[in-house]
Scaffold this active site. Structure first.
Site, short mmCIF file in Angstrom:
data_model
loop_
_atom_site.label_atom_id
_atom_site.label_comp_id
_atom_site.label_asym_id
_atom_site.label_seq_id
_atom_site.Cartn_x
_atom_site.Cartn_y
_atom_site.Cartn_z
N LYS A 245 22.27 -7.93 -3.29
CA LYS A 245 23.19 -6.93 -4.24
C LYS A 245 23.92 -7.60 -5.09
O LYS A 245 23.82 -9.18 -5.25
CB LYS A 245 24.03 -6.63 -3.05
CG LYS A 245 23.72 -5.90 -1.80
CD LYS A 245 22.77 -4.38 -2.17
CE LYS A 245 22.12 -4.01 -1.02
NZ LYS A 245 21.08 -2.90 -1.24
N SER B 281 16.68 -0.64 -4.26
CA SER B 281 18.33 -0.88 -4.46
C SER B 281 18.50 -1.63 -5.62
O SER B 281 19.79 -1.36 -6.10
CB SER B 281 19.17 -1.29 -3.28
OG SER B 281 18.60 -2.81 -3.23
#
Length: 183
Positions: free
Chosen positions: A82, A39
């Site tokens: 993230k 990701s």
């Protein structure tokens, strides 16, 4: 015999002090974590080992584009890595594959492809106090704030900021937090 006992006691005190210092460092200052999944490609890769700075947010607020670590609320022991995109008080929306903050297109430069799914950000998402909107760099392969089960992330839940990559050896170094000029 007395000399041996005194020497052993000295070593025991030394070992106890080292253990206490190591515990304090891992508990309050930094911890090791491993990237799992794609990701955050191309910034971070599956298997990268990182040191997370756990102390800086005690002295300052998180900033846009910093890469943070936080627990996934529905699976104990699972942490997400993230990038902070939206800050408290801002309105985030994704239109035509691009991020808009308070109605203005966000300029991003870390090689992302156009987002295929806007998720919950297809409609404006207004962030409250201590709420952050986070996205993975590999936008079409990331479970992030666009997903209902991740949603906005509260800063109080941040473990910390990605700080140093320690593995693989050929990539050892400071983690670049794009566009802010910070490392």
């Amino acid at each position: 015999m007395r000399k041996i006992i005194k020497e052993l006691a000295g070593w025991l005190v030394y070992i106890v002090i080292v253990v206490i210092i190591a515990w304090g460092f891992v508990t309050f200052v930094a911890q090791r974590t491993q990237v799992s999944g794609a990701s955050m490609e191309t910034t971070l890769s599956d298997g990268d080992q990182l040191i997370v700075d756990k102390i800086s947010y005690q002295f300052r607020e998180p900033e846009r584009f910093e890469i943070i670590v936080f627990p996934y609320q529905y699976e104990a022991g699972t942490y997400y890595i993230k990038r902070i995109i939206g800050l408290p008080g801002e309105t985030v929306q994704i239109l035509d594959g691009s991020v808009y903050i308070n109605g203005e297109k966000l300029e991003e430069h870390y090689g992302n492809e156009v987002m295929e799914e806007a998720g919950i950000a297809a409609e404006p998402v207004t962030l409250g106090v201590d709420e952050y909107f986070v996205l993975g760099d590999n936008r079409n392969n990331s479970k992030d704030s666009r997903s209902v089960d991740v949603g906005v992330v509260h800063g109080k839940n941040f473990v910390g900021r990605a700080w140093i990559r320690i593995w693989p050896f050929e990539k050892i170094g400071w983690i670049r937090h794009e566009l802010t000029g910070q490392e």
